[in-house]
Design a protein around this motif. Structure first.
Motif, mmCIF file in Angstrom:
data_model
loop_
_atom_site.group_PDB
_atom_site.id
_atom_site.type_symbol
_atom_site.label_atom_id
_atom_site.label_comp_id
_atom_site.label_asym_id
_atom_site.label_seq_id
_atom_site.Cartn_x
_atom_site.Cartn_y
_atom_site.Cartn_z
ATOM 1 N N VAL A 282 1.575 9.525 1.965
ATOM 2 C CA VAL A 282 1.711 9.030 3.334
ATOM 3 C C VAL A 282 0.724 9.840 4.177
ATOM 4 O O VAL A 282 1.041 10.937 4.637
ATOM 5 C CB VAL A 282 3.141 9.189 3.873
ATOM 6 N N TYR B 212 -0.174 4.262 -1.530
ATOM 7 C CA TYR B 212 0.162 4.987 -0.306
ATOM 8 C C TYR B 212 0.732 4.038 0.736
ATOM 9 O O TYR B 212 0.622 2.800 0.621
ATOM 10 C CB TYR B 212 -1.047 5.752 0.233
ATOM 11 N N ARG C 95 0.558 2.951 4.629
ATOM 12 C CA ARG C 95 -0.279 2.978 5.822
ATOM 13 C C ARG C 95 0.573 2.538 7.013
ATOM 14 O O ARG C 95 1.033 1.396 7.073
ATOM 15 C CB ARG C 95 -1.487 2.048 5.648
ATOM 16 N N TYR C 96 0.837 3.462 7.928
ATOM 17 C CA TYR C 96 1.658 3.154 9.097
ATOM 18 C C TYR C 96 0.796 2.637 10.241
ATOM 19 O O TYR C 96 -0.255 3.197 10.549
ATOM 20 C CB TYR C 96 2.442 4.387 9.541
ATOM 21 N N GLN C 97 1.272 1.551 10.846
ATOM 22 C CA GLN C 97 0.608 0.990 12.004
ATOM 23 C C GLN C 97 0.815 1.906 13.203
ATOM 24 O O GLN C 97 1.639 2.815 13.180
ATOM 25 C CB GLN C 97 1.133 -0.418 12.288
ATOM 26 N N ALA D 217 5.409 0.441 8.122
ATOM 27 C CA ALA D 217 4.556 0.785 6.985
ATOM 28 C C ALA D 217 4.034 -0.449 6.273
ATOM 29 O O ALA D 217 4.749 -1.441 6.119
ATOM 30 C CB ALA D 217 5.334 1.649 5.996
ATOM 31 N N VAL E 40 0.248 -0.193 0.297
ATOM 32 C CA VAL E 40 -1.087 -0.420 -0.254
ATOM 33 C C VAL E 40 -1.069 -0.054 -1.729
ATOM 34 O O VAL E 40 -0.783 1.093 -2.089
ATOM 35 C CB VAL E 40 -2.145 0.428 0.487
ATOM 36 N N LEU F 22 -6.378 -0.797 -2.779
ATOM 37 C CA LEU F 22 -7.167 0.343 -2.323
ATOM 38 C C LEU F 22 -8.589 0.284 -2.876
ATOM 39 O O LEU F 22 -9.570 0.423 -2.135
ATOM 40 C CB LEU F 22 -6.451 1.616 -2.758
ATOM 41 N N PHE G 131 -6.713 10.371 8.728
ATOM 42 C CA PHE G 131 -5.479 9.606 8.845
ATOM 43 C C PHE G 131 -5.725 8.235 9.474
ATOM 44 O O PHE G 131 -4.835 7.403 9.529
ATOM 45 C CB PHE G 131 -4.422 10.372 9.648
ATOM 46 N N HIS G 132 -6.931 8.010 9.942
ATOM 47 C CA HIS G 132 -7.296 6.724 10.536
ATOM 48 C C HIS G 132 -7.682 5.749 9.427
ATOM 49 O O HIS G 132 -8.235 6.143 8.399
ATOM 50 C CB HIS G 132 -8.464 6.920 11.503
ATOM 51 N N ASP G 133 -7.405 4.458 9.629
ATOM 52 C CA ASP G 133 -7.708 3.460 8.598
ATOM 53 C C ASP G 133 -9.152 3.547 8.122
ATOM 54 O O ASP G 133 -9.427 3.664 6.927
ATOM 55 C CB ASP G 133 -7.432 2.039 9.121
ATOM 56 N N LEU H 131 -10.127 6.881 6.412
ATOM 57 C CA LEU H 131 -9.633 6.994 5.047
ATOM 58 C C LEU H 131 -10.465 6.140 4.100
ATOM 59 O O LEU H 131 -10.864 6.578 3.020
ATOM 60 C CB LEU H 131 -8.164 6.565 4.992
#
Length: 239
Positions: A107, A177, A179-181, A190, A193, A198, A225-227, A230
C-alpha cells in the motif's frame, strides 16, 4: 552493454515476465553492476542534502529488494497488506518491490509529515488495515508516534542483509498493491492493481514515451506515492 547482454535483454523482453520482481531479477542478472537509477536528495521530501546523489546498480537494487522480501515473508502471511510510509528515497523502491516479491500486498503511501493529509492517511490505514509499516530511519520516530503501539514499524535501512535465494514468481492475476484514490470528495477508496495490470501499465507508459532500452533514461520529480510517480519511476524503470 555487450552483444551477449543485448541478446539476453531481447530474449527476456520477448518472454515478458509477468511481474516486476521477476523483471528486476532478469535485469540484475543481465546488467549487474550497471546503474539502475540515481536519486537526487531533497530536504523537503527525503530529509537529505539538496542535490546530493545516490545511485544503485541493478544487482544492488535486486539484493536490497530481496532483503526486504525475506523480512516480510518471515513476519507476514501471503495476501496481507504492508503500508509503505516513507520519504522519497531509494528505500521506498526497495520497500515497495520487496513487498511484491514476498507475495504480500503493498500500500504505497506518504508519511505524516506531508502537510494537510493526516486525516486521509488515517482513513486509508483504517481501511486497508496493514499488518506492518515500512519506512526509513528519518521517519521512523515520527511514524511510530503517529501510529501508536498497534502496528510494527520497520526502517528499510535497518533490515539485516539476507542470503540470496530463489523466489517463486507470484500469480500474475493476484493483487500486487492497493492504489487509493485522493479522497477529496469522499472517503478514500482502494483500487486493486494486479501484477498483470501493473506490468501492462508500465509497458504502455514506456511505449508512449518511446523509451529505448540502454539509450534513454527517465527523469521524474513526482512523489512515489503519486500514480504517475509510481508508474514512471518504479514500474517504467523495470519493464
Amino acid at each position: 552493454m555487450t552483444v551477449d547482454q543485448e541478446t539476453a535483454s531481447v530474449a527476456r523482453a520477448t518472454q515478458q515476465p509477468a511481474t516486476l520482481p521477476a523483471l528486476l531479477a532478469g535485469w540484475a542478472e543481465t546488467l549487474g553492476d550497471q546503474r539502475a537509477f540515481t536519486f537526487l536528495g531533497d530536504p523537503g521530501y527525503a530529509g537529505e542534502p539538496d542535490g546530493v546523489s545516490r545511485s544503485w546498480s541493478w544487482r544492488e537494487l535486486d539484493a536490497r529488494v530481496s532483503t526486504v522480501a525475506t523480512m516480510l515473508a518471515g513476519r507476514m502471511n501471503p495476501g496481507e497488506r504492508v503500508a509503505v510510509l516513507a520519504s522519497q528515497k531509494p528505500e521506498y523502491l526497495a520497500g515497495f518491490l520487496g513487498a511484491l516479491r514476498a507475495g504480500v500486498i503493498a500500500v504505497p503511501l506518504f508519511t505524516p509529515r506531508l502537510p494537510g493529509h493526516t486525516g486521509r492517511l488515517r482513513a486509508v490505514l483504517g481501511d486497508c488495515r496493514p499488518a506492518l509499516a515500512l519506512t526509513t530511519r528519518v521517519d521512523q520516530h515520527a511514524l511510530t508516534e503517529f501510529l501508536g503501539p498497534y502496528l510494527g514499524v520497520v526502517a528499510v535501512e535497518d533490515i539485516p542483509a539476507a542470503p540470496s535465494r530463489d523466489w517463486p514468481e507470484a500469480d500474475p492475476h493476484s493483487v500486487a498493491y492497493l492504489r487509493y484514490q485522493s479522497g477529496s470528495a469522499r472517503a478514500p477508496a482502494a483500487v486493486r492493481v494486479t501484477h498483470t495490470d501493473l506490468v501492462a501499465n508500465a509497458r504502455a507508459s514506456i511505449e508512449a514515451h518511446a523509451v529505448v532500452d540502454g539509450r534513454l533514461a527517465t527523469v521524474d520529480w513526482q512523489p512515489l506515492f503519486h500514480d504517475l510517480g509510481l508508474v514512471l519511476s518504479i514500474e517504467g524503470e523495470l519493464s
